[in-house]
Motif scaffolding. Structure first.
Motif: not given
Length: 186
Positions: A114, A117-118, A120-122, A124-125
């Protein structure tokens, strides 16, 4: 050697018994007197029921020993049952500990996934935000360049027009512009 010494001593002590003389059934014969004393002693023992008391005491002692053995056997069985219970509980606790460790490991793995994934999302953002900032900066730079180009073009056009235009042409343009605005407003 010991056996020989014991034989000699026993023969030496037995010699008074061999001193009996005369007929056997006489009070002067020590063997007969000893036999009568022994029979009287055995008779007294039977009269007072000493063999029964000894047998009863032995039976009581045997019953006590048997009850102690039964109690010891019961305690042993209880101890074995208790040991088996503790071993079973220890196994259950060990299994539970292993399950807790396995669950903790799976939770840690899930938390790591998790977090990954967080992250990676961060990323990307942040990349999107950086790209937006770059695009915004690029648009601002393009706008600034265009504004500058327009300003320069207007200044150049103004300069060219000012050199080529006469006062009469300027007045005609102003009148045409006023008429155009008036036509569009009414």
């Amino acid at each position: 050697m010991r056996n020989l010494t014991a034989l000699i001593l026993s023969l030496g002590f037995a010699s008074p018994a061999l001193a009996a003389s005369g007929p056997f059934f006489s009070l002067h014969n020590t063997n007969f007197v000893v036999l009568i004393a022994f029979l009287v002693f055995v008779g007294i023992l039977f009269y007072f029921k000493v063999p029964g008391m000894i047998g009863g005491a032995l039976d009581t002692r045997a019953a006590g020993i048997k009850s102690e053995l039964d109690e010891a056997r019961a305690l042993r069985e209880e101890a074995q049952t208790l040991l088996a219970s503790y071993e079973r509980k220890q196994k259950e606790v060990q299994d539970q500990a292993e399950r807790i460790v396995a669950h903790a490991k799976s939770d840690a793995d899930a938390a790591a996934e998790q977090a990954k994934a967080d992250l990676e999302k961060s990323i990307v953002r942040r990349l999107a935000a950086a790209e937006d900032q770059i695009a915004s900066a690029q648009a601002a730079a393009v706008k600034e360049v265009r504004d500058q180009a327009v300003t320069i073009a207007v200044a150049a056009a103004n300069s060219v027009i000012a050199k080529q235009m006469t006062a009469a042409d300027g007045n005609n343009l102003i009148d045409a512009a006023i008429a155009e605005v008036d036509a569009k407003l009414h």
